[in-house]
Design a protein around this motif. Structure first.
Motif, short mmCIF file in Angstrom:
data_model
loop_
_atom_site.label_atom_id
_atom_site.label_comp_id
_atom_site.label_asym_id
_atom_site.label_seq_id
_atom_site.Cartn_x
_atom_site.Cartn_y
_atom_site.Cartn_z
N ALA A 181 -67.46 -9.45 1.38
CA ALA A 181 -66.37 -10.48 1.82
C ALA A 181 -67.08 -11.87 2.00
O ALA A 181 -68.17 -11.98 2.26
CB ALA A 181 -65.73 -10.14 3.08
N VAL A 182 -66.27 -13.11 1.52
CA VAL A 182 -66.50 -14.43 1.92
C VAL A 182 -65.60 -15.07 2.46
O VAL A 182 -64.39 -15.13 2.54
CB VAL A 182 -66.65 -14.92 0.38
CG1 VAL A 182 -66.86 -16.34 0.54
CG2 VAL A 182 -67.60 -14.37 -0.53
N ALA B 126 -62.34 -19.97 -3.55
CA ALA B 126 -61.63 -18.56 -3.49
C ALA B 126 -61.29 -18.00 -4.57
O ALA B 126 -61.61 -16.55 -4.86
CB ALA B 126 -60.24 -18.78 -2.68
N VAL B 127 -60.92 -18.56 -5.78
CA VAL B 127 -60.74 -17.80 -6.99
C VAL B 127 -62.07 -17.39 -7.63
O VAL B 127 -62.02 -16.09 -8.08
CB VAL B 127 -60.24 -19.13 -7.97
CG1 VAL B 127 -60.39 -18.57 -9.59
CG2 VAL B 127 -58.83 -19.62 -7.74
N HIS B 128 -63.28 -17.88 -7.49
CA HIS B 128 -64.54 -17.30 -7.84
C HIS B 128 -64.84 -16.10 -7.11
O HIS B 128 -65.33 -15.13 -7.29
CB HIS B 128 -65.81 -18.34 -7.83
CG HIS B 128 -65.74 -19.25 -8.90
ND1 HIS B 128 -65.48 -20.88 -8.73
CD2 HIS B 128 -65.74 -19.26 -10.27
CE1 HIS B 128 -65.57 -21.57 -9.81
NE2 HIS B 128 -65.54 -20.45 -10.85
N SER B 129 -64.50 -16.18 -5.70
CA SER B 129 -64.90 -15.18 -4.89
C SER B 129 -64.26 -13.88 -5.39
O SER B 129 -64.44 -12.74 -5.36
CB SER B 129 -64.50 -15.46 -3.45
OG SER B 129 -64.83 -14.65 -2.57
N MET B 130 -62.80 -14.15 -5.61
CA MET B 130 -61.79 -13.13 -5.85
C MET B 130 -62.41 -12.34 -7.30
O MET B 130 -62.45 -11.21 -7.69
CB MET B 130 -60.52 -13.52 -5.91
CG MET B 130 -59.71 -13.73 -4.68
SD MET B 130 -58.15 -13.97 -4.81
CE MET B 130 -57.93 -15.68 -5.32
N SER C 286 -65.23 -12.69 -8.40
CA SER C 286 -66.46 -11.59 -8.08
C SER C 286 -66.13 -10.33 -7.45
O SER C 286 -67.08 -9.59 -7.00
CB SER C 286 -67.46 -12.70 -7.38
OG SER C 286 -67.70 -13.91 -8.03
N GLY C 287 -65.03 -10.18 -7.00
CA GLY C 287 -64.76 -8.77 -6.39
C GLY C 287 -64.91 -8.63 -4.86
O GLY C 287 -64.81 -7.71 -4.41
N LYS C 288 -64.79 -10.19 -4.33
CA LYS C 288 -65.22 -10.38 -2.83
C LYS C 288 -63.87 -10.41 -2.20
O LYS C 288 -63.32 -11.23 -2.53
CB LYS C 288 -66.19 -11.07 -2.66
CG LYS C 288 -67.40 -11.29 -3.49
CD LYS C 288 -68.32 -10.37 -3.56
CE LYS C 288 -69.53 -10.69 -4.27
NZ LYS C 288 -70.48 -9.34 -4.65
N TYR C 289 -63.80 -9.78 -1.07
CA TYR C 289 -62.44 -9.75 -0.28
C TYR C 289 -62.72 -11.58 0.28
O TYR C 289 -63.88 -12.07 0.30
CB TYR C 289 -62.45 -9.16 1.08
CG TYR C 289 -62.18 -7.71 0.95
CD1 TYR C 289 -60.98 -7.27 1.11
CD2 TYR C 289 -63.24 -6.70 0.47
CE1 TYR C 289 -60.53 -5.98 0.65
CE2 TYR C 289 -62.89 -5.31 0.27
CZ TYR C 289 -61.63 -4.80 0.33
OH TYR C 289 -61.41 -3.63 0.18
N THR C 290 -61.53 -12.17 0.22
CA THR C 290 -61.79 -13.77 0.42
C THR C 290 -60.71 -14.10 1.66
O THR C 290 -59.71 -13.71 1.65
CB THR C 290 -61.17 -14.24 -0.99
OG1 THR C 290 -62.18 -13.66 -2.04
CG2 THR C 290 -61.62 -15.74 -0.78
N ALA C 291 -61.63 -14.91 2.41
CA ALA C 291 -60.74 -15.37 3.44
C ALA C 291 -60.96 -17.14 3.35
O ALA C 291 -62.16 -17.44 3.33
CB ALA C 291 -61.10 -14.96 4.78
N ASN D 224 -52.21 -15.91 -9.12
CA ASN D 224 -52.57 -15.17 -10.35
C ASN D 224 -53.78 -14.56 -10.29
O ASN D 224 -53.86 -13.51 -10.79
CB ASN D 224 -52.40 -16.30 -11.43
CG ASN D 224 -51.05 -16.83 -11.75
OD1 ASN D 224 -50.15 -16.25 -11.73
ND2 ASN D 224 -50.82 -17.98 -12.51
N THR D 225 -54.70 -15.23 -9.62
CA THR D 225 -56.07 -14.58 -9.63
C THR D 225 -56.29 -13.33 -8.68
O THR D 225 -56.68 -12.35 -9.27
CB THR D 225 -56.93 -15.71 -9.05
OG1 THR D 225 -57.22 -16.92 -10.05
CG2 THR D 225 -58.57 -14.92 -9.04
#
Length: 125
Positions: free
Chosen positions: A56-57, A70-74, A76-81, A98-99
């Motif tokens: 998570a990030v 946030a887009v790059h985090s998602m 990359s498969g990371k839960y994003t806050a 969309n992401t």
């Protein structure tokens, strides 16, 4: 202070204030494990996102970075806050939606306005 999480890394190009402040917060919470630091410029967060041990990030940056990070985090498969505002334009709002729909990775906005000291004082008054 949670005992059920592990902080794998922190990231900020500001090595003068932000990184030492993050270290201090971790130390004050009794966190003793070595934490990787990504401080090599504004886009070093992309290297952090390559880590397999990051689930998570939390995006707590200047506003213009909220959507891209946030887009790059998602992606990359990371839960994003992400702190508010998560986006600055309607196009960025759609990019987040969309992401999330394409990746299926949860993304949550973190609202902190309600907990500012001046707002809480109004509740007490």
């Amino acid at each position: 202070k949670r005992k059920d999480i592990e902080v794998a890394a922190i990231c900020d190009p500001d090595t003068e204030l932000a990184i030492p402040a993050a270290r201090k917060v971790l130390a004050a919470a009794g966190y003793t494990k070595k934490v990787a630091e990504y401080t090599n410029g504004e886009e070093d967060y992309l290297n952090l996102l390559k880590r397999d041990d990051v689930d998570a990030v939390i995006v707590a940056t200047p506003w213009e970075w909220h959507t891209p990070m946030a887009v790059h985090s998602m992606k990359s498969g990371k839960y994003t806050a992400v702190e508010v505002p998560a986006a600055l334009t309607l196009e960025q709002c759609w990019e987040l939606v969309n992401t999330q729909e394409q990746t299926g990775v949860p993304c949550m906005m973190l609202e902190n306005w309600s907990f500012r000291r001046d707002n809480l004082a109004v509740l007490e008054g």
